[in-house]
Design a protein around this motif. Structure first.
Motif, PDB file in Angstrom:
ATOM      1  N   THR A  27       0.804  -1.230   0.000  1.00 58.60           N
ATOM      2  CA  THR A  27       0.000   0.000   0.000  1.00 58.60           C
ATOM      3  C   THR A  27       0.835   1.278   0.000  1.00 58.60           C
ATOM      4  OG1 THR A  27      -0.137   0.174   2.418  1.00 58.60           O
ATOM      5  CG2 THR A  27      -1.781  -1.219   1.326  1.00 58.60           C
ATOM      6  N   TYR A  28       2.154   1.170  -0.150  1.00 62.84           N
ATOM      7  CA  TYR A  28       2.994   2.354   0.099  1.00 62.84           C
ATOM      8  C   TYR A  28       2.793   3.481  -0.911  1.00 62.84           C
ATOM      9  CZ  TYR A  28       6.554   1.407  -3.521  1.00 62.84           C
ATOM     10  OH  TYR A  28       7.213   1.225  -4.704  1.00 62.84           O
ATOM     11  N   ARG A  29       2.173   3.202  -2.054  1.00 62.56           N
ATOM     12  CA  ARG A  29       2.001   4.243  -3.066  1.00 62.56           C
ATOM     13  C   ARG A  29       0.806   5.155  -2.810  1.00 62.56           C
ATOM     14  NH1 ARG A  29       3.018   1.538  -9.046  1.00 62.56           N
ATOM     15  NH2 ARG A  29       5.273   1.212  -8.837  1.00 62.56           N
ATOM     16  N   VAL A  30      -0.063   4.800  -1.879  1.00 61.21           N
ATOM     17  CA  VAL A  30      -1.275   5.590  -1.661  1.00 61.21           C
ATOM     18  C   VAL A  30      -1.256   6.212  -0.273  1.00 61.21           C
ATOM     19  CG1 VAL A  30      -2.715   4.381  -3.343  1.00 61.21           C
ATOM     20  CG2 VAL A  30      -2.554   3.491  -1.013  1.00 61.21           C
ATOM     21  N   ARG A  31      -1.702   7.471  -0.178  1.00 66.43           N
ATOM     22  CA  ARG A  31      -1.658   8.209   1.086  1.00 66.43           C
ATOM     23  C   ARG A  31      -2.997   8.873   1.426  1.00 66.43           C
ATOM     24  NH1 ARG A  31       2.656   6.115   0.734  1.00 66.43           N
ATOM     25  NH2 ARG A  31       4.752   6.883   1.253  1.00 66.43           N
ATOM     26  N   LEU A  32      -3.535   9.627   0.484  1.00 65.76           N
ATOM     27  CA  LEU A  32      -4.718  10.447   0.733  1.00 65.76           C
ATOM     28  C   LEU A  32      -5.976   9.594   0.825  1.00 65.76           C
ATOM     29  CD1 LEU A  32      -3.904  13.367  -1.741  1.00 65.76           C
ATOM     30  CD2 LEU A  32      -3.345  13.192   0.708  1.00 65.76           C
ATOM     31  N   ASP A  33      -6.949  10.077   1.606  1.00 65.77           N
ATOM     32  CA  ASP A  33      -8.169   9.311   1.846  1.00 65.77           C
ATOM     33  C   ASP A  33      -8.837   8.837   0.556  1.00 65.77           C
ATOM     34  OD1 ASP A  33      -7.811   9.638   4.529  1.00 65.77           O
ATOM     35  OD2 ASP A  33      -9.747  10.601   4.904  1.00 65.77           O
ATOM     36  N   MET A  56       5.353   4.320   8.736  1.00 62.69           N
ATOM     37  CA  MET A  56       6.053   5.341   7.957  1.00 62.69           C
ATOM     38  C   MET A  56       5.398   5.598   6.598  1.00 62.69           C
ATOM     39  SD  MET A  56       9.479   3.292   6.846  1.00 62.69           S
ATOM     40  CE  MET A  56       9.407   1.701   6.028  1.00 62.69           C
ATOM     41  N   TYR A  57       4.460   4.737   6.161  1.00 68.10           N
ATOM     42  CA  TYR A  57       3.760   5.007   4.900  1.00 68.10           C
ATOM     43  C   TYR A  57       2.758   6.150   5.053  1.00 68.10           C
ATOM     44  CZ  TYR A  57       5.414   0.362   3.354  1.00 68.10           C
ATOM     45  OH  TYR A  57       6.167  -0.734   3.023  1.00 68.10           O
ATOM     46  N   GLY A  58       2.330   6.410   6.286  1.00 69.59           N
ATOM     47  CA  GLY A  58       1.406   7.514   6.526  1.00 69.59           C
ATOM     48  C   GLY A  58      -0.007   7.274   6.033  1.00 69.59           C
ATOM     49  N   ASN A  59      -0.405   5.998   5.899  1.00 69.34           N
ATOM     50  CA  ASN A  59      -1.749   5.733   5.363  1.00 69.34           C
ATOM     51  C   ASN A  59      -2.602   4.843   6.267  1.00 69.34           C
ATOM     52  OD1 ASN A  59      -0.673   3.168   4.985  1.00 69.34           O
ATOM     53  ND2 ASN A  59      -0.509   3.337   2.753  1.00 69.34           N
ATOM     54  N   GLU A  60      -2.150   4.590   7.493  1.00 74.25           N
ATOM     55  CA  GLU A  60      -2.891   3.678   8.366  1.00 74.25           C
ATOM     56  C   GLU A  60      -4.294   4.201   8.693  1.00 74.25           C
ATOM     57  OE1 GLU A  60       0.718   1.417  10.796  1.00 74.25           O
ATOM     58  OE2 GLU A  60      -0.169   3.232  11.659  1.00 74.25           O
ATOM     59  N   VAL A  61      -4.413   5.472   8.985  1.00 76.54           N
ATOM     60  CA  VAL A  61      -5.730   6.045   9.297  1.00 76.54           C
ATOM     61  C   VAL A  61      -6.644   5.983   8.081  1.00 76.54           C
ATOM     62  CG1 VAL A  61      -6.964   8.137   9.962  1.00 76.54           C
ATOM     63  CG2 VAL A  61      -4.854   7.524  11.151  1.00 76.54           C
ATOM     64  N   ALA A  62      -6.106   6.308   6.912  1.00 74.78           N
ATOM     65  CA  ALA A  62      -6.904   6.249   5.682  1.00 74.78           C
ATOM     66  C   ALA A  62      -7.332   4.819   5.377  1.00 74.78           C
ATOM     67  CB  ALA A  62      -6.100   6.834   4.517  1.00 74.78           C
ATOM     68  N   LEU A  63      -6.473   3.845   5.640  1.00 69.65           N
ATOM     69  CA  LEU A  63      -6.854   2.443   5.447  1.00 69.65           C
ATOM     70  C   LEU A  63      -7.990   2.066   6.387  1.00 69.65           C
ATOM     71  CD1 LEU A  63      -3.337   0.778   5.063  1.00 69.65           C
ATOM     72  CD2 LEU A  63      -5.147   0.770   3.333  1.00 69.65           C
ATOM     73  N   ASN A  64      -7.919   2.516   7.631  1.00 65.95           N
ATOM     74  CA  ASN A  64      -8.981   2.260   8.597  1.00 65.95           C
ATOM     75  C   ASN A  64     -10.318   2.771   8.062  1.00 65.95           C
ATOM     76  OD1 ASN A  64     -10.662   2.079  10.842  1.00 65.95           O
ATOM     77  ND2 ASN A  64      -9.582   3.632  12.032  1.00 65.95           N
ATOM     78  N   ARG A  65     -10.324   4.002   7.577  1.00 63.66           N
ATOM     79  CA  ARG A  65     -11.571   4.582   7.051  1.00 63.66           C
ATOM     80  C   ARG A  65     -12.083   3.791   5.852  1.00 63.66           C
ATOM     81  NH1 ARG A  65      -8.759  10.232   7.506  1.00 63.66           N
ATOM     82  NH2 ARG A  65      -9.354  10.873   9.614  1.00 63.66           N
TER      83      ARG A  65
END
Length: 285
Positions: A27-33, A56-65
């Protein structure tokens, strides 16, 4: 161990009994919700159930949503997913430090457990790495992690952890027809450790997809009515190496998990022999 079942349902059993999907998605290529939502929607639709992330990918919260909104759409529950995350440890990582980072990751992902937690990169000296792994084992024993492992560990680094109560269950490494460390492969097989490829198409630092232009890969893609991406993925799986293809293109995501063909032994040998380029990677191993 890998099987001959369809890839979407194929699992690899870790030595503690946990079953990990043989094919996941990085999932490292995607960040924004919005982009994460679209990515997860396409991945679930294609049949992916293993999602590989890291703090460090910065997308854990967005994945949760995304999971919260999309799992009901596909009649899925959290237990249907296999979620991997990673921690970047300092040379003197402690139980308290790892536990604190894990708790933040669990909160970000909206779950009370991880299926797999990995140390992203070896740091420090032999003594500090052993202490870090002991702390990782203690966190594992708390019960919020189903399995633990490492990334980017050579055979020698794995040997340093071999005497622990719970040696690594997974070693996530750079692995593809241009870069396959056979000594590491043999060591992991001997010690019932699953190798997982985070770069099944070639070095993650390259942008030209060099592997896809090799005549052997192109010829076998034509022979098996497959794409040039499907050939190295199937080669890894037949060698019982799990794979994490990287793509955000819906068509490619579907192709990368639909691998229901078998490469002959002779053709596997042809792919094995591609690696004259190996020496250019040795400085990074």
């Amino acid at each position: 161990m890998a099987s001959n079942q369809p890839v979407m349902s194929q699992k690899m059993r870790l030595y503690n009994g946990v079953e990990m999907p043989a094919v996941g998605i990085n999932t490292y290529r995607v960040r924004l919700d919005e982009e994460v939502h679209m990515f997860v929607d396409n991945a679930l639709s294609a049949g992916y159930r293993l999602f590989d992330t890291a703090a460090m990918y910065g997308n854990e919260v967005a994945l949760n949503r995304a999971f919260e909104k999309l799992l009901p759409k596909y009649n899925l529950k959290r237990s249907d997913l296999f979620i991997t995350s990673k921690i970047v440890t300092r040379s003197r990582a402690s139980y308290t430090g790892i536990k604190r980072v894990l708790e933040k990751t669990l909160k970000n992902l909206g779950t009370d457990y991880l299926d797999l937690y990995l140390i992203n990169y070896p740091t420090g000296n032999t003594s500090s790495r052993k202490r870090t792994w002991a702390a990782m084992q203690a966190v594992y024993e708390d019960g919020n992690i189903s399995a633990i492992g490492v990334c980017n560990h050579s055979k020698e680094l794995l040997r340093q952890l071999a005497s622990s109560n719970s040696p690594p269950m997974v070693n996530q490494v750079e692995w593809n027809p241009l870069m396959h460390d056979e000594q590491l492969y043999a060591y992991c097989k001997r010690h019932d450790m699953v190798l997982q490829a985070y770069s099944p198409f070639g070095t993650p630092f390259a942008s030209d997809k060099k592997l896809f232009h090799y005549p052997v890969i192109r010829g076998l893609a034509s022979k098996y009515d497959a794409t040039v991406a499907q050939i190295p993925l199937k080669w890894s799986l037949q060698r019982q190496v799990a794979v994490l293809p990287v793509s955000t293109d819906p068509a490619h995501m579907k192709e990368n998990i639909n691998l229901n063909f078998r490469i002959s032994t002779r053709d596997m040998d042809l792919i094995d022999a591609i690696a004259p380029d190996y020496d250019q990677y040795e400085s990074r191993v």
